[in-house]
Design a protein around this motif. Structure first.
Motif, PDB file in Angstrom:
ATOM      1  N   ILE A 117      38.218  39.859  34.094  1.00 37.69           N
ATOM      2  CA  ILE A 117      38.948  41.131  34.037  1.00 37.69           C
ATOM      3  C   ILE A 117      38.309  42.053  33.007  1.00 37.69           C
ATOM      4  CG2 ILE A 117      41.136  42.248  33.424  1.00 37.69           C
ATOM      5  CD1 ILE A 117      42.539  39.728  34.575  1.00 37.69           C
ATOM      6  N   ILE A 118      38.018  41.524  31.832  1.00 41.20           N
ATOM      7  CA  ILE A 118      37.410  42.330  30.768  1.00 41.20           C
ATOM      8  C   ILE A 118      36.078  42.912  31.234  1.00 41.20           C
ATOM      9  CG2 ILE A 118      36.346  42.196  28.468  1.00 41.20           C
ATOM     10  CD1 ILE A 118      38.622  40.136  27.789  1.00 41.20           C
ATOM     11  N   THR A 119      35.262  42.120  31.902  1.00 41.80           N
ATOM     12  CA  THR A 119      33.970  42.596  32.388  1.00 41.80           C
ATOM     13  C   THR A 119      34.148  43.709  33.420  1.00 41.80           C
ATOM     14  OG1 THR A 119      32.919  40.466  31.979  1.00 41.80           O
ATOM     15  CG2 THR A 119      31.832  41.924  33.552  1.00 41.80           C
ATOM     16  N   LEU A 120      35.054  43.511  34.365  1.00 38.70           N
ATOM     17  CA  LEU A 120      35.255  44.536  35.392  1.00 38.70           C
ATOM     18  C   LEU A 120      35.818  45.818  34.801  1.00 38.70           C
ATOM     19  CD1 LEU A 120      36.502  42.691  38.593  1.00 38.70           C
ATOM     20  CD2 LEU A 120      34.192  43.024  37.731  1.00 38.70           C
ATOM     21  N   VAL A 121      36.733  45.714  33.859  1.00 39.04           N
ATOM     22  CA  VAL A 121      37.298  46.898  33.221  1.00 39.04           C
ATOM     23  C   VAL A 121      36.190  47.721  32.566  1.00 39.04           C
ATOM     24  CG1 VAL A 121      38.691  47.612  31.223  1.00 39.04           C
ATOM     25  CG2 VAL A 121      39.665  46.078  32.935  1.00 39.04           C
ATOM     26  N   LYS A 122      35.242  47.066  31.943  1.00 49.15           N
ATOM     27  CA  LYS A 122      34.119  47.771  31.298  1.00 49.15           C
ATOM     28  C   LYS A 122      33.266  48.517  32.322  1.00 49.15           C
ATOM     29  CE  LYS A 122      33.732  44.713  27.324  1.00 49.15           C
ATOM     30  NZ  LYS A 122      32.929  43.651  26.676  1.00 49.15           N
ATOM     31  N   ARG A 124      34.444  50.020  35.014  1.00 47.55           N
ATOM     32  CA  ARG A 124      35.225  51.184  35.412  1.00 47.55           C
ATOM     33  C   ARG A 124      35.318  51.438  36.922  1.00 47.55           C
ATOM     34  NH1 ARG A 124      38.433  51.949  31.678  1.00 47.55           N
ATOM     35  NH2 ARG A 124      38.707  54.147  32.073  1.00 47.55           N
ATOM     36  N   PRO A 125      35.518  50.412  37.744  1.00 48.53           N
ATOM     37  CA  PRO A 125      35.754  50.714  39.158  1.00 48.53           C
ATOM     38  C   PRO A 125      37.077  51.454  39.295  1.00 48.53           C
ATOM     39  CG  PRO A 125      36.311  48.437  38.718  1.00 48.53           C
ATOM     40  CD  PRO A 125      35.689  48.988  37.452  1.00 48.53           C
ATOM     41  N   GLU A 126      37.253  52.179  40.393  1.00 50.71           N
ATOM     42  CA  GLU A 126      38.483  52.936  40.601  1.00 50.71           C
ATOM     43  C   GLU A 126      39.704  52.043  40.781  1.00 50.71           C
ATOM     44  OE1 GLU A 126      35.426  55.677  40.691  1.00 50.71           O
ATOM     45  OE2 GLU A 126      35.530  53.830  41.832  1.00 50.71           O
ATOM     46  N   ARG A 127      39.496  50.830  41.237  1.00 49.35           N
ATOM     47  CA  ARG A 127      40.622  49.931  41.489  1.00 49.35           C
ATOM     48  C   ARG A 127      40.178  48.507  41.200  1.00 49.35           C
ATOM     49  NH1 ARG A 127      41.741  46.979  46.058  1.00 49.35           N
ATOM     50  NH2 ARG A 127      43.872  46.357  46.339  1.00 49.35           N
ATOM     51  N   ILE A 128      41.064  47.741  40.583  1.00 50.84           N
ATOM     52  CA  ILE A 128      40.858  46.301  40.408  1.00 50.84           C
ATOM     53  C   ILE A 128      42.103  45.621  40.957  1.00 50.84           C
ATOM     54  CG2 ILE A 128      40.553  44.391  38.792  1.00 50.84           C
ATOM     55  CD1 ILE A 128      39.271  46.413  36.842  1.00 50.84           C
ATOM     56  N   ALA A 129      41.915  44.692  41.871  1.00 52.54           N
ATOM     57  CA  ALA A 129      43.042  43.946  42.430  1.00 52.54           C
ATOM     58  C   ALA A 129      42.974  42.511  41.938  1.00 52.54           C
ATOM     59  CB  ALA A 129      42.996  43.981  43.958  1.00 52.54           C
ATOM     60  N   LEU A 130      44.118  41.973  41.555  1.00 53.24           N
ATOM     61  CA  LEU A 130      44.225  40.591  41.104  1.00 53.24           C
ATOM     62  C   LEU A 130      45.007  39.816  42.154  1.00 53.24           C
ATOM     63  CD1 LEU A 130      45.286  41.271  37.387  1.00 53.24           C
ATOM     64  CD2 LEU A 130      42.973  41.201  38.362  1.00 53.24           C
ATOM     65  N   TYR A 131      44.375  38.808  42.721  1.00 51.24           N
ATOM     66  CA  TYR A 131      44.997  38.013  43.774  1.00 51.24           C
ATOM     67  C   TYR A 131      45.219  36.587  43.298  1.00 51.24           C
ATOM     68  CZ  TYR A 131      43.732  41.676  47.076  1.00 51.24           C
ATOM     69  OH  TYR A 131      43.615  42.861  47.745  1.00 51.24           O
ATOM     70  N   ARG A 132      46.186  35.942  43.905  1.00 49.95           N
ATOM     71  CA  ARG A 132      46.427  34.517  43.674  1.00 49.95           C
ATOM     72  C   ARG A 132      45.806  33.764  44.833  1.00 49.95           C
ATOM     73  NH1 ARG A 132      50.226  31.035  45.737  1.00 49.95           N
ATOM     74  NH2 ARG A 132      51.195  32.764  46.823  1.00 49.95           N
TER      75      ARG A 132
END
Length: 176
Positions: A117-122, A124-132
């Protein structure tokens, strides 16, 4: 026979599919066309081709950045070249990129998921989805902790949420 997503096709095959879709559907100016893809299938040639056909939104199925987790889950990409694949999409003219992460994969830890998550936030994509992961075996408390921690990290970076939505997701705020 080709397994996977549309980007799994060769560039000439992809061009034929996009040509047929363009002929079959009458898109209005400014339409939002998107494509979901596996990071292993992203090439400069195919990204430029897709952008040339008006595709401006891509969903990149990252799942995890940990190569051991991806291998155990049977994913085709390595996870270590996500930044490169993201840059290819952007340089081709893809204006909006979504990235999907999955929690509960084999050999994945809470800590490795938070690092993802930290890497993706850096990035800056427009959307990040977290799935189970559907095979999720951990307890509800662990899932709640991971999702809450993910929300906290993403909110600090300017993402906003519909928290009661399944799958869990965040959208980068317009002013960031």
């Amino acid at each position: 026979r080709v397994e996977g997503n549309t980007f799994s096709l060769s560039a000439p095959q992809l061009e034929r599919v996009l040509t047929a879709a363009s002929a079959a559907f009458k898109f209005t100016p400014g339409h939002k066309s998107g494509i979901e893809l596996n990071p292993s299938s992203v090439t400069r040639e195919k990204a430029k081709l897709a952008a040339g056909f008006g595709i401006r939104w891509a969903i990149l199925g990252v799942q995890s950045r940990d190569p051991a987790v991806l291998a155990a889950a049977g994913c085709a990409h390595s996870g270590t070249d996500i930044e490169k694949k993201y840059a290819i999409l952007r340089s081709a003219g893809i204006k909006s990129v979504s990235m999907d992460l999955m929690f509960g994969l084999p050999y994945q830890t809470t800590e490795s998921f938070i690092r993802d998550i930290i890497t993706l936030v850096k990035m800056r994509p427009e959307r990040i989805a977290l799935y189970r992961c559907s095979r999720f075996r951990s307890n509800r408390r662990e899932l709640d902790y991971v999702i809450s921690k993910g929300f906290e990290i993403m909110e600090k970076a300017g993402y906003v949420f519909q928290k009661d939505h399944a799958p869990y997701w965040g959208v980068l705020a317009a002013n960031h």
